[in-house]
Design a protein around this motif. Sequence first.
Motif, PDB file in Angstrom:
ATOM      1  N   ARG A   1     -36.448  -4.476   2.048  1.00 28.64           N
ATOM      2  CA  ARG A   1     -36.174  -4.958   0.599  1.00 28.64           C
ATOM      3  C   ARG A   1     -35.299  -4.057   0.015  1.00 28.64           C
ATOM      4  NH1 ARG A   1     -41.930  -5.995   0.646  1.00 28.64           N
ATOM      5  NH2 ARG A   1     -42.199  -4.237  -0.470  1.00 28.64           N
TER       6      ARG A   1
ATOM      7  N   VAL B   1     -36.640 -14.072  -7.651  1.00 30.85           N
ATOM      8  CA  VAL B   1     -37.358 -12.850  -7.156  1.00 30.85           C
ATOM      9  C   VAL B   1     -38.505 -13.313  -6.517  1.00 30.85           C
ATOM     10  CG1 VAL B   1     -38.854 -10.835  -8.117  1.00 30.85           C
ATOM     11  CG2 VAL B   1     -36.867 -11.695  -9.576  1.00 30.85           C
TER      12      VAL B   1
ATOM     13  N   THR C   1     -31.887  -4.768   1.101  1.00 35.05           N
ATOM     14  CA  THR C   1     -31.302  -6.106   0.593  1.00 35.05           C
ATOM     15  C   THR C   1     -30.878  -5.758  -0.762  1.00 35.05           C
ATOM     16  OG1 THR C   1     -32.830  -7.314   2.146  1.00 35.05           O
ATOM     17  CG2 THR C   1     -32.126  -8.399   0.180  1.00 35.05           C
ATOM     18  N   TRP C   2     -31.425  -5.203  -1.991  1.00 31.83           N
ATOM     19  CA  TRP C   2     -31.239  -5.152  -3.100  1.00 31.83           C
ATOM     20  C   TRP C   2     -30.153  -4.245  -3.306  1.00 31.83           C
ATOM     21  CZ3 TRP C   2     -32.406  -8.211  -6.645  1.00 31.83           C
ATOM     22  CH2 TRP C   2     -33.644  -9.004  -6.695  1.00 31.83           C
TER      23      TRP C   2
END
Length: 356
Positions: A9, A189, A12-13
């Motif tokens: 994650r 989100v 990815t961000w």
Amino acid sequence: MQLTSTQQRAMTWCLIAALVLLALWFLGPVLTPFVVAAVLAYALNPVVNKLDHLGHGKIPRVLSVVMVEAIFILIVISVLLLVVPIFAKELPLLREQLPQLVARLHNRLTPWLGQFGITMALDVATIKAFVGKYLSTNVEETLGSVMSSLKLGGSVALAVLGTLVLIPVALFFLLKDWDRFVAILVDLVPPKLRPSFDNFMEEADSVLGQYLRGQLLVMGVLSIYFSVGLALFGFDLAVPVGVFTGLAFFIPYLGFGLGLTLAMLAGMLQFGGLYGVLVVAGVYGVGQLVESLYLTPRLVGERIGLHPLVAIFSLLAFGQLLGFIGVLIALPTSAVLLVAIRRLRASYMLSKLYQG
């Protein structure tokens, strides 16, 4: 090496952030009106919502948006018109008095610098010819010069005109559908991250709101101070120069420099000597001290916790990376990043890595 879900994650961000920065880098000129409209929409959306609330749903949102945007455009035009009397009055005086001021300065400084072995030679005749050529009081000549410049740089003028037209159009649609756009972004989100995301955005929104309200208070107080301060010493253009300086403080440090330059010019041309310079230096010096030591720390700094050095660095860094867009979003973005840094620091202080 197998990555955990948390690491995936995070990567990815980071990739998303990198792509956004690349888009801003390559599409800066295209995105400028949309970024400006988005910033304005964020600031004006609470006003539109307030009108909706006062109307109890009887006033269509489109009408509220039109009213708020029309008032905002009128305010912007009024602020811009403050500068017109400054140039309309000062340019003819500048043409007449600048050569005399330069000659007077040359006659006073040359003997003093000669004591230290420094030779200064100014060609007053050349300066007078330059001023007479480029600071013409003839309106027709000035307009002709402007039109010639527009013809030579037609693409630039067209781009500026297109941006000025596109900003209010984009602002209208953003204000009209603001809640829908926000809901679309929030839906992206993951549900598991929604509580922490909502908490973070709530805190960031609070910080940005406090920053905007504090900055508006600082601008209002300084506009009154500079106008009254210059008027007490007999400045003819006290109100236009004072209000312009106060409002220009929205761009930290640069706004003060612009206002100081205009005030110095007005003082030298009106009083023709050292008196105007000393008065401006005193009024603006006290104003800068009050703003730096009391107004900004109390009304802005304490609310968002952004140190002046951090503000200067963010303006320079974002301006270098993204140009005008960077200057525009530097402080709001820094305020949001400050919230993220606070949370990361709190997590680190509670982690086993810190506690050993």
